[in-house]
Structure formats: C-alpha cells, structure tokens
Write a protein that holds these residues in place. Structure first.
Motif, mmCIF file in Angstrom:
data_model
loop_
_atom_site.group_PDB
_atom_site.id
_atom_site.type_symbol
_atom_site.label_atom_id
_atom_site.label_comp_id
_atom_site.label_asym_id
_atom_site.label_seq_id
_atom_site.Cartn_x
_atom_site.Cartn_y
_atom_site.Cartn_z
ATOM 1 N N LEU A 190 -28.588 1.291 -24.093
ATOM 2 C CA LEU A 190 -29.847 0.867 -25.167
ATOM 3 C C LEU A 190 -29.336 0.136 -25.924
ATOM 4 C CD1 LEU A 190 -30.622 4.661 -25.896
ATOM 5 C CD2 LEU A 190 -32.062 2.809 -24.433
ATOM 6 N N GLY A 191 -27.816 -0.136 -26.496
ATOM 7 C CA GLY A 191 -27.380 -0.999 -27.354
ATOM 8 C C GLY A 191 -27.618 -2.519 -26.729
ATOM 9 N N ALA A 192 -27.487 -2.565 -25.605
ATOM 10 C CA ALA A 192 -27.776 -4.001 -24.831
ATOM 11 C C ALA A 192 -29.432 -4.432 -25.266
ATOM 12 C CB ALA A 192 -27.699 -3.742 -23.240
ATOM 13 N N LEU A 193 -30.271 -3.622 -25.270
ATOM 14 C CA LEU A 193 -31.482 -4.032 -25.376
ATOM 15 C C LEU A 193 -31.933 -4.274 -26.928
ATOM 16 C CD1 LEU A 193 -33.602 -1.376 -23.310
ATOM 17 C CD2 LEU A 193 -33.110 -3.577 -22.893
ATOM 18 N N SER A 194 -31.194 -3.206 -27.902
ATOM 19 C CA SER A 194 -31.453 -3.532 -29.248
ATOM 20 C C SER A 194 -30.628 -4.683 -29.579
ATOM 21 C CB SER A 194 -30.885 -2.163 -29.854
ATOM 22 O OG SER A 194 -29.638 -1.865 -29.733
ATOM 23 N N GLY A 195 -29.487 -5.017 -29.058
ATOM 24 C CA GLY A 195 -28.712 -6.262 -29.283
ATOM 25 C C GLY A 195 -29.225 -7.481 -29.107
ATOM 26 N N ALA A 196 -29.772 -7.466 -28.040
ATOM 27 C CA ALA A 196 -30.441 -8.754 -27.628
ATOM 28 C C ALA A 196 -31.688 -9.086 -28.439
ATOM 29 C CB ALA A 196 -31.137 -8.675 -26.176
ATOM 30 N N ALA A 197 -32.521 -8.139 -28.788
ATOM 31 C CA ALA A 197 -33.834 -7.958 -29.557
ATOM 32 C C ALA A 197 -33.305 -8.565 -31.115
ATOM 33 C CB ALA A 197 -34.607 -6.744 -29.660
ATOM 34 N N LEU A 198 -32.359 -7.916 -31.677
ATOM 35 C CA LEU A 198 -31.769 -8.171 -32.825
ATOM 36 C C LEU A 198 -31.218 -9.627 -33.049
ATOM 37 C CD1 LEU A 198 -30.519 -4.843 -34.203
ATOM 38 C CD2 LEU A 198 -32.339 -5.979 -35.097
ATOM 39 N N ASN A 199 -30.497 -10.046 -31.887
ATOM 40 C CA ASN A 199 -29.958 -11.346 -31.979
ATOM 41 C C ASN A 199 -30.962 -12.354 -31.986
ATOM 42 O OD1 ASN A 199 -27.569 -10.373 -32.054
ATOM 43 N ND2 ASN A 199 -26.776 -11.615 -30.317
ATOM 44 N N ALA A 200 -32.253 -12.184 -31.131
ATOM 45 C CA ALA A 200 -33.222 -13.264 -31.271
ATOM 46 C C ALA A 200 -33.740 -13.042 -32.653
ATOM 47 C CB ALA A 200 -34.494 -12.556 -30.183
ATOM 48 N N ALA A 201 -34.180 -12.180 -33.390
ATOM 49 C CA ALA A 201 -34.657 -12.135 -34.562
ATOM 50 C C ALA A 201 -33.942 -12.618 -35.408
ATOM 51 C CB ALA A 201 -35.185 -10.373 -34.916
ATOM 52 N N PHE A 202 -32.537 -12.506 -35.421
ATOM 53 C CA PHE A 202 -31.843 -13.035 -36.506
ATOM 54 C C PHE A 202 -31.613 -14.371 -36.498
ATOM 55 C CE2 PHE A 202 -29.051 -8.771 -36.834
ATOM 56 C CZ PHE A 202 -30.294 -8.429 -37.860
ATOM 57 N N LEU A 203 -31.655 -15.241 -35.141
ATOM 58 C CA LEU A 203 -31.552 -16.415 -34.781
ATOM 59 C C LEU A 203 -32.916 -17.052 -35.523
ATOM 60 C CD1 LEU A 203 -30.547 -18.880 -33.320
ATOM 61 C CD2 LEU A 203 -32.074 -18.327 -31.472
ATOM 62 N N ASN A 204 -33.888 -16.650 -35.049
ATOM 63 C CA ASN A 204 -35.272 -17.183 -35.658
ATOM 64 C C ASN A 204 -35.549 -17.050 -37.072
ATOM 65 O OD1 ASN A 204 -36.308 -17.731 -33.249
ATOM 66 N ND2 ASN A 204 -37.221 -15.669 -32.883
ATOM 67 N N TYR A 205 -34.734 -15.985 -37.931
ATOM 68 C CA TYR A 205 -34.878 -15.814 -39.083
ATOM 69 C C TYR A 205 -34.018 -16.963 -39.920
ATOM 70 C CZ TYR A 205 -34.149 -13.972 -43.979
ATOM 71 O OH TYR A 205 -33.985 -14.150 -45.335
ATOM 72 N N TYR A 206 -32.671 -17.076 -39.504
ATOM 73 C CA TYR A 206 -31.756 -18.064 -40.169
ATOM 74 C C TYR A 206 -32.149 -19.477 -39.810
ATOM 75 C CZ TYR A 206 -28.685 -14.247 -41.662
ATOM 76 O OH TYR A 206 -28.061 -13.036 -42.266
ATOM 77 N N ARG A 207 -32.635 -19.701 -38.669
ATOM 78 C CA ARG A 207 -33.063 -20.976 -37.988
ATOM 79 C C ARG A 207 -34.255 -21.486 -39.432
ATOM 80 N NH1 ARG A 207 -33.750 -22.716 -32.379
ATOM 81 N NH2 ARG A 207 -35.046 -20.707 -32.012
ATOM 82 N N GLU A 208 -35.330 -20.660 -39.518
ATOM 83 C CA GLU A 208 -36.013 -20.917 -40.273
ATOM 84 C C GLU A 208 -35.812 -21.082 -41.738
ATOM 85 O OE1 GLU A 208 -39.131 -21.640 -39.738
ATOM 86 O OE2 GLU A 208 -39.934 -20.676 -37.714
ATOM 87 N N ILE A 209 -34.734 -20.094 -42.225
ATOM 88 C CA ILE A 209 -34.288 -20.273 -43.520
ATOM 89 C C ILE A 209 -33.511 -21.616 -43.791
ATOM 90 C CG2 ILE A 209 -32.647 -19.605 -45.165
ATOM 91 C CD1 ILE A 209 -35.339 -17.698 -44.982
ATOM 92 N N ALA A 210 -32.922 -22.038 -42.625
ATOM 93 C CA ALA A 210 -32.263 -23.386 -42.631
ATOM 94 C C ALA A 210 -33.162 -24.494 -42.784
ATOM 95 C CB ALA A 210 -31.249 -23.510 -41.520
ATOM 96 N N ARG A 211 -34.357 -24.427 -42.067
ATOM 97 C CA ARG A 211 -35.254 -25.358 -42.021
ATOM 98 C C ARG A 211 -35.893 -25.590 -43.445
ATOM 99 N NH1 ARG A 211 -39.321 -24.454 -37.617
ATOM 100 N NH2 ARG A 211 -37.486 -24.828 -36.552
ATOM 101 N N ILE A 212 -36.062 -24.540 -43.920
ATOM 102 C CA ILE A 212 -36.640 -24.592 -45.520
ATOM 103 C C ILE A 212 -35.611 -25.066 -46.650
ATOM 104 C CG2 ILE A 212 -37.243 -22.993 -47.417
ATOM 105 C CD1 ILE A 212 -38.428 -20.852 -45.367
#
Length: 244
Positions: A190-212
């Motif tokens: 179950l951790g594999a599924l949540s880890g993959a989803a959270l990694n994707a969310a955090f990448l998108n978040y920090y990438r947008e923040i960096a863009r700003i």
C-alpha cells in the motif's frame, strides 16, 4: 499606477500556476495531513529521529548531483518520481528513507529546469541557492503561497558554510512534508501506491512554485520587486469584504 499590459498578463498566468499548484489532489493531501501525522506517531521513534538528518543529507546529495543530471524533458521527471516513490514504499519505512535522496534530486532537477526556462543559469551559485530555497519557501501541506521576499535580497557569495546553513534552514520544513509521505509509505505494498501518488503530487507542486518564483524574480528585474510582489499577492489573495 496601473500595471503595464505585459506585466498584468504575466501576473495573471502566475496566479493560474498558483491555482494549479494547490489543485484538488493537493487539497486532498492537505486535508489528510492530520491523519498522516497521527500515523507518523506510530512510526518507530528511531526512524523519526533519522528523518531530519536524512532530509539534510538528501539535500546535500541532490545539491551536488542535480547540476550533473541530464535534462529529462517534460514528462520524464514525473515518471521517474512515480517509480521512485513506488520503490520506496514497497519495502515500508526502511526503503522509504533510502528513497529520499533520489526523490529530492529528481524534484530539484525539475526546479532547476524552471530556473533555466525563466532565463537563469541554474549553475550560477546564487540561482543554485534559490533552487534550494524553493523547498523552504512553500509547503504543499500548508496554506502558503510559496513566495516570499527572500529571493529579492542581495546576492551573496555562497561559501561551503553558507550552503550548509541554507540546507540547515530548509531541511526542517522539507522534513515535515517528507515525514507525512514517510507515514503514508509505512505499510508495504500500500505504501508503494501512496508513495508514487505523493511523489507525483509533490513534484508538480514544487515545479509550479519554482515556475512562480523564478518568473517573479525575472519580472522584478524589469518592474521592481515591490511592484511585482504586490501585483502577485493581489492576484492570488481573495478580495477582502469591506465592512460598512
């Protein structure tokens, strides 16, 4: 004074980036934050004590490796962090801790790409420092616009000790985010599924923040920091209702 048309248009686009960064999935993660914190309390204290140190080491490793990482293009970083999160969560807490340097390096590489897209040299010492500051400027688990005035301060020569001090200031805030990811990855499979989803969310978040952040830094050089920050905050903050 009214904003110049070009500045007004760019600020509006950055406000849309802010909305994307704090989109539906990230809001769901934020609401789950309390439950993840409760779950984190179940994680052995020995692992929790390691988290701050592991985060600081991950930042140190990524700071050195990101400049040598190849350009991964648009979609490759997402695929890489998903695979990294899945691998980290597959074995529970131990593998999740081991995965941190990989995930942080992949996210930092994406942040550097945003600096380059804004016209900056990501290998310039000052811009390398700004890339690290993205991790400390905003949190995907807090109501924070991810922007402050730190990157408008005077550029200082970054000695080795200055970099260590910067990492020491950024690491606790990033550790708070990664700790909740660690809690979600605590259960194998179950951790594999949540880890993959959270990694994707955090990448998108920090990438947008960096863009700003890097777009604002570029605009500040043309229009002035005070004007740019005021315009951005006006664009992202809800209007206040005046009382009679």
């Amino acid at each position: 004074m009214p904003l110049a048309p070009d500045l007004s248009a760019e600020i509006a686009e950055l406000a849309r980036c802010h909305v994307r960064a704090n989109g539906p999935f990230m809001r769901l993660v934020t609401r789950l934050g309390g439950k993840l914190e409760d779950q984190l309390k179940l994680v052995p204290e020995s692992f929790r004590d390691q988290l701050d140190r592991a985060t600081a080491r991950a930042l140190e490793v990524s700071y050195g490796l990101a400049s040598r990482a190849p350009d991964m293009g648009g979609r490759a970083p997402l695929a890489a962090v998903v695979a990294s999160g899945a691998a980290g969560g597959a074995g529970g807490i131990a593998s999740a801790l081991a995965e941190l340097p990989v995930t942080v390096t992949l996210i930092l590489t994406a942040i550097r790409a945003e600096a380059r897209a804004a016209g900056f040299d990501p290998d310039d010492p000052a811009i390398r420092a700004e890339c690290l500051r993205v991790f400390g400027a905003g949190s995907p688990l807090a109501q924070d616009d991810g922007v402050n005035t730190s990157f408008f301060t005077a550029r200082l020569t970054l000695t080795g000790q200055a970099v260590q001090n910067l990492i020491a200031s950024v690491a606790p805030r990033l550790a708070a985010v990664l700790g909740q990811k660690l809690a979600a990855q605590a259960v194998p499979v179950l951790g594999a599924l949540s880890g993959a989803a959270l990694n994707a969310a955090f990448l998108n978040y920090y990438r947008e923040i960096a863009r700003i952040r890097f777009a604002l830094l570029r605009l500040a050089g043309v229009h002035g920091a005070e004007t740019v920050l005021a315009a951005f905050r006006a664009a992202v903050e809800p209007p206040r209702i005046r009382r009679a």
